[in-house]
Design an enzyme around this catalytic site. Structure first.
Site: not given
Ligand code: NPQ
Ligand code: MG
Length: 374
Positions: A134, A160-162, A187, A189, A212, A237, A261, A289
């Site tokens: 990530s 995986k890019l935020k 992702d 968030n 995500e 997630d 998770k 993670g």
């Protein structure tokens, strides 16, 4: 398993580089570790909560408090089957990451006493698992390309890019153009809202494996609307807190992939139930993670070795996050990590390293246990 008591420690470990997401930047990983001590030995669990309640409502001081004041005392000193722990703790709402750490510590102690690896107990079928990484939000696109370049050189099989508002289409385009046909996913968030659905649909240009948690954790309906508008698979997630949540999300069409998770869903046993549910629905899963130390990382590898974990996880090597891990470092070999084979989670913390990073500790003796045990 007769429990004599439980130690609750708070640790602080510097990260090798700042990790920025849509909800903030972390430079030090603060976490709670649980050590369950029984007559036949001890076991370890790591709580995913961090210093501030930015990923979820849980945070380390609250996790340490609810463990010490509520969850551990609720167990009593009776003979305890680890599979009964979640039921005993179920009257207490929320605090899933704290509950997961306690259940894991007790399960680890029990499995060690029986000489059974956690991977075997959960039904693992692999000796090694494919690993992704990530990549946090960086100050510039060139800095992002450098970071991705380094992780690809390390051998990670998936990036995986935020993403967040103002850091989405351009960084994703730059990484796709520079590195070609790699496994790439993003992702958010929960940074976006329903008003962003048309904007998010532009990510379809980049052939991402998945998007995500684009919207709020509570907005399953919005994710279902987005899923109908976009070709990129939606993965959840933060929205998935239990097998029941997973069932509802799948039923609604809110996701077609699930990030499991163990902390977020209350433990490895609930994680296995989500895995089984997803397999039955043809929904691929992967192991998320939480910047775990080797303690949490070891247990995640056991879970990631189950047959439904068909996508590479955020099960990165120790050196991705820490100069010195609490356990012997987990290393990447050819993009994969070996699943621990020892009893329980298969690793224990180095006592000297652990003491160095410990900022507070409490011993909670259990009623019915022999006095003075520790
Ligand atoms: C995720 N993890 O998938 C999380 C988010 C996350 C590896 O991307 C401190 C503790 C900071 C836990 C930042 C990864 C964190 C954290 C991000 C978890 O959404
Ligand atoms: Mg996530």
């Amino acid at each position: 398993m007769k429990l004599e008591g439980v130690e609750i420690r708070t640790i602080r470990m510097p990260l090798v580089s700042p990790f920025r997401t849509s909800f903030g930047t972390e430079t030090v990983r603060e976490a709670v570790l649980v050590r369950a001590v029984g007559a036949d030995g001890e076991g370890w669990g790591e709580c995913g909560a961090s210093a501030l309640p930015l990923y979820s409502s849980e945070y380390t001081p609250a996790a340490a408090a609810v463990l010490s004041e509520v969850l551990v005392p609720a167990l009593g000193g009776e003979d305890l089957d680890p599979h009964r722990v979640a039921g005993i703790l179920s009257p207490f709402k929320g605090h899933r990451q704290a509950k997961a750490a306690l259940e894991t510590a007790i399960l680890d102690a029990d499995l060690r006493a029986r000489d059974v690896p956690l991977s075997y107990h959960l039904g693992a079928v692999k000796d090694r698992v494919a690993c992704g990484v990530s990549v946090g939000i960086t100050p510039t696109i060139p800095a992002l390309l450098d970071a991705v370049d380094g992780y690809l050189a390390d051998g990670y099989v998936r990036i995986k890019l935020k993403i967040e508002h103002g850091w989405d289409l351009e960084p994703v385009r730059a990484v796709r153009e520079r590195f070609g046909d790699i496994l790439l996913q993003v992702d958010a968030n929960a940074a976006y809202g329903r008003a962003d659905i048309e904007h998010l649909a532009k990510l379809d240009a980049f052939d991402l494996s998945l998007l995500e948690q684009p919207l709020s954790a509570d907005d399953l309906g919005g994710h279902a609307m987005l899923a109908r508008r976009i070709g990129t698979p939606i993965c959840l997630d933060e929205s998935i807190l239990s097998a029941e949540h997973a069932a509802h999300a799948i039923e609604l069409g809110a996701c077609c992939i699930v990030n499991i998770k163990p902390g977020r869903v209350g433990g490895y046993l609930e994680s296995r139930r989500i895995h089984d549910l997803c397999v039955a629905h043809g929904v691929p899963v992967w192991c998320g993670g939480m910047l775990e130390t080797g303690i949490g990382r070891a247990a995640n590898l056991a879970l990631a070795a189950l047959p439904g974990f068909t996508l590479p996880g955020d099960t990165s090597a120790s050196e991705r996050y820490y100069e010195t891990d609490l356990t012997p470092p987990f290393r990447l070999e050819d993009g994969h990590m070996t699943v621990p084979t020892g009893p329980g989670i298969g690793v224990t913390p180095d006592a000297a390293v652990l003491d160095e990073v410990t900022v507070s500790r409490a011993w909670i003796p259990l009623a019915g246990a022999a006095a003075g045990a520790c």
